[in-house]
Each structure stands twice: as structure tokens, then as C-alpha cells.
Design a protein around this motif. Structure first.
Motif, mmCIF file in Angstrom:
data_model
loop_
_atom_site.group_PDB
_atom_site.id
_atom_site.type_symbol
_atom_site.label_atom_id
_atom_site.label_comp_id
_atom_site.label_asym_id
_atom_site.label_seq_id
_atom_site.Cartn_x
_atom_site.Cartn_y
_atom_site.Cartn_z
ATOM 1 N N ARG A 136 22.810 -12.994 -66.257
ATOM 2 C CA ARG A 136 21.625 -12.850 -65.287
ATOM 3 C C ARG A 136 20.540 -13.952 -65.266
ATOM 4 O O ARG A 136 19.929 -14.331 -64.289
ATOM 5 N N GLU A 137 20.175 -14.333 -66.239
ATOM 6 C CA GLU A 137 18.996 -15.235 -66.633
ATOM 7 C C GLU A 137 19.314 -16.629 -67.139
ATOM 8 O O GLU A 137 18.728 -17.502 -66.348
ATOM 9 N N GLY A 138 20.364 -16.701 -67.846
ATOM 10 C CA GLY A 138 20.637 -18.176 -68.399
ATOM 11 C C GLY A 138 21.388 -18.927 -67.587
ATOM 12 O O GLY A 138 20.881 -20.123 -67.222
ATOM 13 N N VAL A 139 22.225 -18.320 -66.696
ATOM 14 C CA VAL A 139 23.055 -19.188 -65.640
ATOM 15 C C VAL A 139 22.312 -19.748 -64.372
ATOM 16 O O VAL A 139 22.442 -20.631 -64.146
ATOM 17 N N PRO A 140 21.332 -18.858 -63.911
ATOM 18 C CA PRO A 140 20.619 -19.386 -62.976
ATOM 19 C C PRO A 140 19.866 -20.417 -63.407
ATOM 20 O O PRO A 140 19.253 -21.637 -62.449
ATOM 21 N N ASN A 141 19.211 -20.461 -64.718
ATOM 22 C CA ASN A 141 18.282 -21.600 -65.133
ATOM 23 C C ASN A 141 19.087 -22.619 -65.262
ATOM 24 O O ASN A 141 18.871 -23.804 -64.861
ATOM 25 N N LEU A 142 20.338 -22.785 -65.829
ATOM 26 C CA LEU A 142 21.320 -23.717 -66.059
ATOM 27 C C LEU A 142 21.839 -24.523 -64.734
ATOM 28 O O LEU A 142 21.702 -25.600 -64.546
ATOM 29 N N LEU A 143 21.872 -23.575 -63.656
ATOM 30 C CA LEU A 143 22.231 -24.011 -62.345
ATOM 31 C C LEU A 143 20.946 -24.917 -61.719
ATOM 32 O O LEU A 143 21.352 -26.036 -61.251
#
Length: 300
Positions: A18-25
Motif C-alpha cells: 500500500r505505501e512502499g510500492v507507490p513511493n518506489l514507483l
């Protein structure tokens, strides 16, 4: 030869998705870097990993990496005092956004805790059932079968390799090693190409006296080789959350050094076009500096 770096993102938890993946994108888009995101697709039972306290080196790693700060109290209670959220059902839109942004997507596992802690004890039928559950959830989310997988905790054996071969994967990334190879386990050679992680992970370095944060980026740059692809495994919960700033610094340093970011699936396709040049190597279980327990390692 130019320095080439492939990024493999292990997504272990509901919060990391939920949080880490959008940041990495967002961070990858800033440097126009592709990555392979490998998703945990079933229940998040991270809290049950407390059983790892009996593994050599576990407490040392926990004290170095500030696990509570990285993962959050909620995540560390999932599957014990709190219900285990189903990652795929709750986060399908996030996962599809990764694909839609042009990144590769694949399977990390169905139940991360169960694979990492028990796959070495599972029968072939049990391993097959676990991986089939991941394949089914991946198919539901993305509408097509996965072409790649990377085992939770680098836990791999002849039974999981057999299941990978049955799935017809393009390649896998289950091991730690030096270069791509076809794995041989207990004398049996498997047909699914292995592209191992070649670099240490953040959580194997951070918190060590010899690696204060300001030394980590230069250390990674010093490890990059120009005679073979470099593969760096990161975690949505660490590089995408707790150590996001440090990962941003690494991406910027790589871009400034002229490092070419490459896709793992494209690398696999090129390698398989010259299949006869690829080595067969034994896969063994061994310890890795900075990580607790044993994991799959290329014997070179």
C-alpha cells in the motif's frame, strides 16, 4: 562494457504494498529506471515470523535494522494478535498500477511466512499447492500467468524448482550468486533460468559500524561490475519506506555514474537466445553475511 543494474523489488507485506510500492514507483520514475516487482499475493502473516528468534543471527539483525520502525507495529502483529489481511484482494489496484507504469511484475509468494519458514519441510505436493495459489491470485489480478518468480527469503530447493519448471516461467530469481545459470540441485538440472541477486541488500548492511548510511551508496557503486549484469534486490518496506531517502540517493548516484538500468525479463530473453553459453551450477544452502539462517546460493 557499461555498468548494467537490474532492480528486483520484493514486496513482502500489506503495508509495503500500500505505501512502499507507490513511493518506489515515484522514485523510479524520477530516474527513468525499470524494475521487476515481485508480489506476496495471499495473507500477510508477518507476525508469525517471531519463530525466527531461534535462528542464528536473528537478534543481531533485528537490533541493527530497527524492524519495528521499518515495518510498523501493525504489520508485526498481522496473523497473531491481529487478523492477517489478504494482500492481493486489498491491493490489486496498486499491483496493476505497477504494470501500467511499465514495470515487470511477478510472483514473490502466496504466503510469505509459510514459504520462507516452511518450504524446506514441505512435500512436493505442498510446494505445488502453495505456488498454484500464488499463480491463481496473480492470474486473477493481472489477467495472465506470471513469467517470473523470486522466492521469499531466498528459500529454494529441488521441489520448488520442479514446480517452477511446471509453470513454464521465463526465468526465476531465487538465489544469491555471481551470474545467471541453470540450477542443479541434488544432481538434477532444472530448465528454468536463474538470475541471482548479486549485491547485498540494504538490511544486510544498515546499522553495522563499518557501514554508516553515508558509506552505503559509495559501497554499492564500488561493487558494480562491468563484465556481467548486477542484480540488486530491494524491499518495498525498506527502500520504499524506512530507508527511502537512502535509496533515492543510490538511484541518483547510479544515474550520475552512467549506470544503465535494465529489465530482468529482457535480460533473460537475451540470455536464452544463446542458451548454450549459459552455465549449469549447483545450488546449495549457505549463510550470507548480514542475514540470519541459510538461503539458496550459487556454488561458484
Amino acid at each position: 562494457m557499461a555498468l548494467r543494474l537490474a532492480l528486483k523489488v520484493d514486496v513482502d507485506t500489506d503495508r509495503g504494498t500500500r505505501e512502499g510500492v507507490p513511493n518506489l514507483l515515484a522514485d523510479l520514475a524520477d530516474v527513468n529506471a525499470p524494475a521487476c516487482f515481485l508480489f506476496s499475493l495471499g495473507p500477510d502473516q508477518t507476525g508469525r515470523a517471531i519463530t525466527r528468534v531461534f535462528r542464528p543471527g536473528f537478534f543481531k539483525k533485528v537490533s541493527r535494522t530497527s524492524v519495528v520502525q521499518m515495518y510498523g507495529v501493525r504489520t508485526l502483529l498481522n496473523g497473531t494478535l491481529l487478523p492477517a489481511p489478504h494482500i492481493g484482494r486489498r491491493n490489486a489496484a496498486v499491483m496493476r498500477a505497477v504494470r501500467d507504469a511499465g514495470h515487470e511484475v511477478g510472483i514473490h509468494c502466496y504466503n510469505h511466512y509459510r514459504w520462507q519458514d516452511y518450504v524446506q519441510k514441505m512435500t512436493l505436493a505442498e510446494v505445488r499447492e502453495e505456488f498454484l495459489a500464488a499463480r491463481a491470485e496473480f492470474l486473477r489480478i493481472f489477467g495472465h500467468e506470471a513469467r517470473t518468480a523470486g522466492a521469499a527469503g531466498w528459500q529454494s530447493n529441488e521441489r520448488s524448482r520442479e514446480v517452477y519448471d511446471e509453470a513454464g516461467l521465463l526465468y526465476a530469481s531465487d538465489a544469491r550468486g555471481a551470474y545467471p545459470f541453470f540450477p542443479r540441485v541434488n544432481g538434477r538440472v532444472f530448465k528454468t533460468l536463474e538470475i541471482p541477486s548479486t549485491l547485498p541488500t540494504f538490511d544486510e548492511l544498515i546499522g553495522r559500524a563499518e557501514f554508516p548510511d553515508e558509506r552505503i551508496v559509495p559501497h554499492y557503486l564500488s561493487l558494480l561490475r562491468d563484465d556481467r549484469p548486477n542484480v540488486f534486490t530491494l524491499h518495498a518496506e525498506i527502500e520504499g519506506m524506512g530507508k527511502r531517502g537512502l535509496f533515492q540517493a543510490l538511484l541518483t548516484a547510479c544515474r550520475n555514474a552512467g549506470v544503465e538500468f535494465i529489465r530482468l525479463d529482457e535480460l533473460a530473453q537475451r540470455l536464452l537466445e544463446e542458451r548454450g553459453k549459459l552455465a549449469v551450477c549447483d545450488q546449495m544452502q549457505a549463510e550470507i553475511d548480514g542475514r540470519s539462517g541459510q538461503l539458496a546460493v550459487q556454488a561458484v
